[in-house]
Write a protein that holds these residues in place. Structure first.
Motif: not given
Length: 89
Positions: A14-15, A20-22, A29-32, A35-38
């Motif tokens: 996610g990080a 890559i997509m700033p 960042i926490l939500v991002t 979303l990385g887990v998903v």
């Protein structure tokens, strides 16, 4: 790979997806990273359906590439959906 491995992998990719997509993401960042887990799960599904193999070992390059691609897809979809809501209000 166990559930804790999935979560750790998802948080890291996610990080990476954020790098890559700033840009501005509602939730930061926490939500991002969540979303990385998903996205790691989505990447595993994509790999399983397209290549016949999903996320295998934590240190496998294939696992990381699939998880990052899945995270980028989920992050992109999230931005489109949340961006539309922001425009309406």
């Amino acid at each position: 790979m166990g559930i804790i491995g999935w979560i750790v992998l998802g948080l890291i990719v996610g990080a990476i997806a954020k790098l890559i997509m700033p840009g501005k993401d509602p939730g930061g960042i926490l939500v991002t990273m969540l979303l990385g887990v998903v996205g790691a799960f989505v990447g595993g599904l994509i790999g399983k359906f397209i290549f016949g193999t999903g996320l295998n070992e934590f240190w496998s390059l294939q696992t990381w590439i699939l998880a990052i691609v899945g995270s980028l897809i989920v992050l992109g979809i999230y931005r489109v959906i949340v961006g539309r809501k922001a425009v309406k209000h």
